[in-house]
Design a protein around this motif. Structure first.
Motif, PDB file in Angstrom:
ATOM      1  N   ARG A 259       0.821  -1.215   0.000  1.00 43.65           N
ATOM      2  CA  ARG A 259       0.000   0.000   0.000  1.00 43.65           C
ATOM      3  C   ARG A 259       0.851   1.260   0.000  1.00 43.65           C
ATOM      4  O   ARG A 259       0.517   2.259  -0.626  1.00 43.65           O
ATOM      5  N   LYS A 260       1.985   1.214   0.693  1.00 48.67           N
ATOM      6  CA  LYS A 260       2.832   2.405   0.776  1.00 48.67           C
ATOM      7  C   LYS A 260       3.415   2.768  -0.584  1.00 48.67           C
ATOM      8  O   LYS A 260       3.838   3.911  -0.808  1.00 48.67           O
ATOM      9  N   ASN A 261       3.461   1.806  -1.514  1.00 46.06           N
ATOM     10  CA  ASN A 261       3.986   2.065  -2.849  1.00 46.06           C
ATOM     11  C   ASN A 261       2.909   2.471  -3.847  1.00 46.06           C
ATOM     12  O   ASN A 261       3.233   2.812  -4.988  1.00 46.06           O
ATOM     13  N   MET A 262       1.645   2.430  -3.429  1.00 42.77           N
ATOM     14  CA  MET A 262       0.566   2.775  -4.345  1.00 42.77           C
ATOM     15  C   MET A 262       0.456   4.294  -4.448  1.00 42.77           C
ATOM     16  O   MET A 262       0.343   4.993  -3.440  1.00 42.77           O
ATOM     17  N   VAL A 263       0.487   4.789  -5.678  1.00 39.77           N
ATOM     18  CA  VAL A 263       0.440   6.233  -5.892  1.00 39.77           C
ATOM     19  C   VAL A 263      -0.902   6.699  -6.430  1.00 39.77           C
ATOM     20  O   VAL A 263      -1.260   7.871  -6.280  1.00 39.77           O
ATOM     21  N   LYS A 264      -1.651   5.800  -7.051  1.00 40.58           N
ATOM     22  CA  LYS A 264      -2.937   6.207  -7.596  1.00 40.58           C
ATOM     23  C   LYS A 264      -3.786   4.986  -7.898  1.00 40.58           C
ATOM     24  O   LYS A 264      -3.272   3.914  -8.221  1.00 40.58           O
ATOM     25  N   GLY A 265      -5.084   5.170  -7.776  1.00 40.47           N
ATOM     26  CA  GLY A 265      -6.022   4.126  -8.147  1.00 40.47           C
ATOM     27  C   GLY A 265      -7.252   4.735  -8.778  1.00 40.47           C
ATOM     28  O   GLY A 265      -7.803   5.713  -8.260  1.00 40.47           O
ATOM     29  N   VAL A 266      -7.677   4.190  -9.905  1.00 41.71           N
ATOM     30  CA  VAL A 266      -8.869   4.656 -10.598  1.00 41.71           C
ATOM     31  C   VAL A 266      -9.650   3.441 -11.061  1.00 41.71           C
ATOM     32  O   VAL A 266      -9.078   2.524 -11.668  1.00 41.71           O
ATOM     33  N   GLY A 267     -10.936   3.416 -10.779  1.00 43.78           N
ATOM     34  CA  GLY A 267     -11.745   2.288 -11.204  1.00 43.78           C
ATOM     35  C   GLY A 267     -11.208   0.989 -10.633  1.00 43.78           C
ATOM     36  O   GLY A 267     -11.053   0.824  -9.428  1.00 43.78           O
ATOM     37  N   ARG A 268     -10.844   0.072 -11.518  1.00 46.94           N
ATOM     38  CA  ARG A 268     -10.328  -1.243 -11.109  1.00 46.94           C
ATOM     39  C   ARG A 268      -8.823  -1.349 -11.288  1.00 46.94           C
ATOM     40  O   ARG A 268      -8.271  -2.454 -11.291  1.00 46.94           O
ATOM     41  N   LEU A 269      -8.137  -0.197 -11.409  1.00 42.49           N
ATOM     42  CA  LEU A 269      -6.690  -0.202 -11.653  1.00 42.49           C
ATOM     43  C   LEU A 269      -5.949   0.484 -10.520  1.00 42.49           C
ATOM     44  O   LEU A 269      -6.314   1.586 -10.110  1.00 42.49           O
ATOM     45  N   TRP A 270      -4.886  -0.176 -10.035  1.00 44.22           N
ATOM     46  CA  TRP A 270      -3.986   0.432  -9.053  1.00 44.22           C
ATOM     47  C   TRP A 270      -2.616   0.614  -9.685  1.00 44.22           C
ATOM     48  O   TRP A 270      -2.135  -0.259 -10.423  1.00 44.22           O
ATOM     49  N   HIS A 271      -1.985   1.731  -9.378  1.00 42.26           N
ATOM     50  CA  HIS A 271      -0.652   2.042  -9.888  1.00 42.26           C
ATOM     51  C   HIS A 271       0.315   2.096  -8.713  1.00 42.26           C
ATOM     52  O   HIS A 271       0.106   2.831  -7.752  1.00 42.26           O
ATOM     53  N   PHE A 272       1.391   1.312  -8.801  1.00 46.75           N
ATOM     54  CA  PHE A 272       2.419   1.266  -7.765  1.00 46.75           C
ATOM     55  C   PHE A 272       3.748   1.751  -8.338  1.00 46.75           C
ATOM     56  O   PHE A 272       4.056   1.520  -9.506  1.00 46.75           O
ATOM     57  N   GLU A 273       4.534   2.413  -7.509  1.00 46.34           N
ATOM     58  CA  GLU A 273       5.914   2.748  -7.842  1.00 46.34           C
ATOM     59  C   GLU A 273       6.801   2.009  -6.843  1.00 46.34           C
ATOM     60  O   GLU A 273       6.863   2.371  -5.668  1.00 46.34           O
ATOM     61  N   ILE A 274       7.482   0.980  -7.319  1.00 51.16           N
ATOM     62  CA  ILE A 274       8.258   0.116  -6.428  1.00 51.16           C
ATOM     63  C   ILE A 274       9.736   0.419  -6.572  1.00 51.16           C
ATOM     64  O   ILE A 274      10.312   0.232  -7.647  1.00 51.16           O
ATOM     65  N   PRO A 275      10.373   0.871  -5.508  1.00 51.15           N
ATOM     66  CA  PRO A 275      11.814   1.177  -5.573  1.00 51.15           C
ATOM     67  C   PRO A 275      12.638  -0.089  -5.421  1.00 51.15           C
ATOM     68  O   PRO A 275      12.169  -1.094  -4.874  1.00 51.15           O
ATOM     69  N   PRO A 276      13.884  -0.062  -5.901  1.00 53.66           N
ATOM     70  CA  PRO A 276      14.775  -1.214  -5.667  1.00 53.66           C
ATOM     71  C   PRO A 276      14.984  -1.400  -4.169  1.00 53.66           C
ATOM     72  O   PRO A 276      15.008  -0.432  -3.401  1.00 53.66           O
ATOM     73  N   SER A 277      15.131  -2.636  -3.747  1.00 54.52           N
ATOM     74  CA  SER A 277      15.302  -2.905  -2.319  1.00 54.52           C
ATOM     75  C   SER A 277      16.766  -3.088  -1.978  1.00 54.52           C
ATOM     76  O   SER A 277      17.585  -3.440  -2.825  1.00 54.52           O
ATOM     77  N   ASN A 278      17.075  -2.862  -0.728  1.00 55.10           N
ATOM     78  CA  ASN A 278      18.397  -3.152  -0.191  1.00 55.10           C
ATOM     79  C   ASN A 278      18.351  -4.568   0.364  1.00 55.10           C
ATOM     80  O   ASN A 278      17.641  -4.843   1.327  1.00 55.10           O
ATOM     81  N   VAL A 279      19.091  -5.476  -0.243  1.00 51.95           N
ATOM     82  CA  VAL A 279      19.004  -6.885   0.158  1.00 51.95           C
ATOM     83  C   VAL A 279      19.450  -7.094   1.600  1.00 51.95           C
ATOM     84  O   VAL A 279      19.148  -8.120   2.205  1.00 51.95           O
ATOM     85  N   ASN A 280      20.161  -6.137   2.161  1.00 51.64           N
ATOM     86  CA  ASN A 280      20.604  -6.261   3.545  1.00 51.64           C
ATOM     87  C   ASN A 280      19.616  -5.666   4.546  1.00 51.64           C
ATOM     88  O   ASN A 280      19.865  -5.657   5.740  1.00 51.64           O
ATOM     89  N   ASP A 281      18.494  -5.165   4.032  1.00 50.00           N
ATOM     90  CA  ASP A 281      17.503  -4.544   4.897  1.00 50.00           C
ATOM     91  C   ASP A 281      16.645  -5.629   5.535  1.00 50.00           C
ATOM     92  O   ASP A 281      15.933  -6.362   4.866  1.00 50.00           O
ATOM     93  N   THR A 282      16.709  -5.746   6.842  1.00 48.43           N
ATOM     94  CA  THR A 282      15.971  -6.800   7.557  1.00 48.43           C
ATOM     95  C   THR A 282      14.766  -6.257   8.312  1.00 48.43           C
ATOM     96  O   THR A 282      14.165  -6.957   9.121  1.00 48.43           O
TER      97      THR A 282
END
Length: 289
Positions: A259-282
């Motif tokens: 949900r924190k990556n969702m930037v917009k939703g219209v009708g039946r469509l959700w738009h997410f912007e997903i950043p690259p992750s840090n593999v060391n992030d626990t």
């Protein structure tokens, strides 16, 4: 019944007009001139003022764009998404201001439109039905599509969601896709191009997910979350998920796309912007969100 039929016809007419506006813009090369090729980021409206300048600079519609204009001008079939839903993706690709890599789950009546939005970039469609691929490509041979085999069924959605955390091969800190047979949610047998390309936009509008034996979109959502998190280049991955009015799409989106990556939703469509992750992030303790 007559009232419902009139409402349906009006909806289809609005659809047709909306799609023709977008495709018309592309077909006239205004989108290419103002978005893909203009180096100084000048406004879209300014690019409309001088057709002679466009011709002088070599801007011309591609054969695919011309085919798209002809197709949507003569077709009575309404694409799967509404005009407002399509506009979300259209506005994002305009903002990229360059050719881009676009991965689309599902080959349908709107595929020629999506490919025409990206005439200088890479657009690849993933489809579950090989016969349908042949049917579509017969009328639109410019499209690039490949068949995907899914290992899941919609009726398994709840079980897969509750059990994936106990499988190390599904862990967000180490999950891979290619060859990952242990994680059932991983699309492990896609063409090499899919794994080796950093996709700027990903549209999930397939596979089928409306009856128990259908593949469902669980693996597509999970795998695209993994792919977006593993992005090596700069910038976010834009993920568009359709049919979020259905339980599985909504629940899996909240679990893997976040949900924190969702930037917009219209009708039946959700738009997410997903950043690259840090593999060391626990911080997420084995969770994607």
């Amino acid at each position: 019944m007559q009232v419902n039929e009139r409402m349906k016809n009006r909806s289809q007419l609005r659809w047709f007009v909306g799609v023709m506006v977008i495709v018309g813009i592309i077909g006239a090369s205004l989108f290419i001139a103002s978005v893909v090729q203009t180096p100084d980021n000048s406004s879209f409206l300014c690019s409309l003022t001088s057709p002679k300048t466009m011709i002088k600079n070599g801007y011309s519609p591609t054969s695919m764009q011309l085919r798209a204009i002809l197709h949507y001008a003569t077709s009575h079939i309404v694409p799967q998404q509404s005009f407002s839903e399509i506009s979300i993706t259209f506005n994002v690709l305009k903002s990229l201001n360059r050719p881009f890599n676009f991965l689309v789950f599902g080959l349908g009546h709107d595929s020629l439109m999506w490919a025409s939005f990206n005439p200088r970039g890479t657009t690849l469609f993933l489809e579950e039905d090989p016969k349908w691929v042949q049917t579509v490509l017969k009328d639109a041979p410019e499209l690039r599509a490949t068949t995907v085999r899914y290992r899941t069924q919609l009726r398994e959605a709840d079980e897969l969601l509750s059990s994936y955390r106990s499988e190390p091969a599904c862990s967000p800190s180490s999950a891979a896709l290619r060859g990952n047979e242990r994680c059932k949610l991983a699309l492990h047998n896609l063409p090499d191009e899919v794994y080796e390309t950093e996709w700027d936009l990903i549209m999930i509008d397939a596979p089928r997910g409306y009856f128990p034996e259908a593949p469902g979109r669980m693996a597509a959502i999970f795998s695209m979350a993994v792919m977006a998190r593993n992005r090596k280049g700069s910038g976010v991955t834009h993920v568009f998920l359709h049919d979020v009015d259905r339980k599985v799409e909504k629940v899996y989106a909240e679990e893997f796309l976040c949900r924190k990556n969702m930037v917009k939703g219209v009708g039946r469509l959700w738009h997410f912007e997903i950043p690259p992750s840090n593999v060391n992030d626990t911080r997420y303790d084995g969770r994607f969100c």
